[in-house]
Design a protein around this motif. Structure first.
Motif, PDB file in Angstrom:
ATOM      1  N   ASP A  10       0.834  -1.208   0.000  1.00  0.00           N
ATOM      2  CA  ASP A  10       0.000   0.000   0.000  1.00  0.00           C
ATOM      3  C   ASP A  10       0.867   1.256   0.000  1.00  0.00           C
ATOM      4  OD1 ASP A  10      -2.265   1.567   0.077  1.00  0.00           O
ATOM      5  OD2 ASP A  10      -2.538   1.397   2.240  1.00  0.00           O
ATOM      6  N   LEU A  11       1.900   1.265   0.844  1.00  0.00           N
ATOM      7  CA  LEU A  11       2.786   2.429   0.931  1.00  0.00           C
ATOM      8  C   LEU A  11       3.546   2.623  -0.370  1.00  0.00           C
ATOM      9  CD1 LEU A  11       3.980   4.701   2.637  1.00  0.00           C
ATOM     10  CD2 LEU A  11       5.671   3.082   3.500  1.00  0.00           C
ATOM     11  N   ARG A  12       3.987   1.544  -0.962  1.00  0.00           N
ATOM     12  CA  ARG A  12       4.720   1.617  -2.241  1.00  0.00           C
ATOM     13  C   ARG A  12       3.826   2.208  -3.334  1.00  0.00           C
ATOM     14  NH1 ARG A  12       8.905   0.082  -5.251  1.00  0.00           N
ATOM     15  NH2 ARG A  12       8.578  -0.935  -7.254  1.00  0.00           N
ATOM     16  N   GLU A  13       2.563   1.782  -3.366  1.00  0.00           N
ATOM     17  CA  GLU A  13       1.630   2.283  -4.376  1.00  0.00           C
ATOM     18  C   GLU A  13       1.331   3.761  -4.181  1.00  0.00           C
ATOM     19  OE1 GLU A  13      -1.739  -0.281  -4.039  1.00  0.00           O
ATOM     20  OE2 GLU A  13      -0.847  -1.879  -5.269  1.00  0.00           O
ATOM     21  N   LYS A  14       1.289   4.186  -2.923  1.00  0.00           N
ATOM     22  CA  LYS A  14       0.958   5.574  -2.626  1.00  0.00           C
ATOM     23  C   LYS A  14       2.124   6.525  -2.849  1.00  0.00           C
ATOM     24  CE  LYS A  14      -2.747   4.753   0.694  1.00  0.00           C
ATOM     25  NZ  LYS A  14      -3.189   4.824   2.111  1.00  0.00           N
ATOM     26  N   THR A  15       3.339   6.026  -2.667  1.00  0.00           N
ATOM     27  CA  THR A  15       4.497   6.922  -2.736  1.00  0.00           C
ATOM     28  C   THR A  15       5.447   6.633  -3.892  1.00  0.00           C
ATOM     29  OG1 THR A  15       5.884   5.534  -1.303  1.00  0.00           O
ATOM     30  CG2 THR A  15       4.443   7.138  -0.219  1.00  0.00           C
TER      31      THR A  15
END
Length: 205
Positions: A10-15
Motif C-alpha cells: 500500500d505504501l509503495r503504491e501511494k508513494t
C-alpha cells in the motif's frame, strides 16, 4: 518489528518508493502508514537538499498530448548521468510531470516559487492586502491572511508546489516526488522548464 506485506504494498503504491525504503519507514513508524509517508517525504527532501548543488546536465524531455490534440505539453527534467536518463522509471517520471502540467487546474505558470518574479509577488500582495483590509480584521490577522493567500498562489501556480495528480491521498506535492526520485537514484534531479500549448491561446504558458 515485522512489517505487514500488504502495508508495504500500500505504501509503495501511494508513494512510488522502493520496497526496502517502505519497510524501513513502516518499521520506524510502528506500522502507521501516514507517519511512514511523512518519514519518506522528509527523507526525500533531505536527500534533495544535499544534492541540490550537483550539476544535472543529462535528462529527458517528456511530452503529453491531451485527447483530441487540443492541449500539449513539453517538459524537460534533468539528472546527472545518461544511465539514469535512460532508466524506464525516470522516463515515466518525466511523462508524469508533463501530464501534471496538462491536467492541473489551475495550470502552473512557474516551475518553483523562486521563479516567480518579484513584481508579480508584490502585485499579488497588494491585491491580498486590499482584500484583507476590507475584512476589518486586526493588523496582525490581516498579515497572516495575506501570507496565507500568497502561499495559496504558490500552490496553485508553481509546479513543484502542486499536489501530484496521481496521489490518491492528495498529500504528496511534486517537490516530494522529486525528492523521492533523488533518494532512489542517488542523483540530483531538476525540473528545468516546460511549455504548454493550448488551441486558441496566443502564447504557450
Amino acid at each position: 518489528m515485522v512489517v505487514d506485506a500488504l502495508l508495504v504494498k500500500d505504501l509503495r503504491e501511494k508513494t512510488g518508493t522502493g520496497i526496502m525504503e517502505c519497510k524501513k519507514a513502516l518499521s520506524e513508524a510502528g506500522g502507521d502508514i501516514n507517519k511512514a509517508i511523512d518519514l519518506l517525504r522528509q527523507r526525500g527532501l533531505s536527500a534533495a537538499s544535499k544534492k541540490a548543488d550537483r550539476v544535472a546536465g543529462e535528462g529527458a524531455i517528456g511530452s503529453y498530448i491531451h485527447t483530441g490534440g487540443k492541449l500539449g505539453v513539453l517538459a524537460e527534467v534533468n539528472c546527472e548521468t545518461d544511465f539514469v536518463a535512460r532508466n524506464d522509471e525516470f522516463k515515466e517520471f518525466v511523462k508524469d510531470i508533463a501530464m501534471q502540467i496538462a491536467a492541473a487546474s489551475p495550470s502552473p505558470l512557474y516551475v518553483k516559487r523562486e521563479d516567480v518574479p518579484s513584481d508579480v509577488i508584490e502585485k499579488e500582495r497588494e491585491i491580498y492586502s486590499v482584500q484583507a483590509k476590507e475584512s476589518g480584521k486586526p493588523a496582525n490577522v490581516m498579515e497572516k491572511i495575506v501570507d496565507g493567500k500568497l502561499e495559496k498562489f504558490y500552490t496553485d501556480f508553481c509546479l513543484t508546489e502542486q499536489v501530484f495528480i496521481k496521489d490518491p491521498e492528495g498529500k504528496l506535492r511534486i517537490k516530494d516526488i522529486v525528492g523521492q526520485k533523488i533518494a532512489k537514484f542517488g542523483e540530483n534531479i531538476v525540473i528545468r522548464r516546460f511549455v504548454r500549448f493550448k488551441i486558441g491561446e496566443a502564447n504557450p504558458a
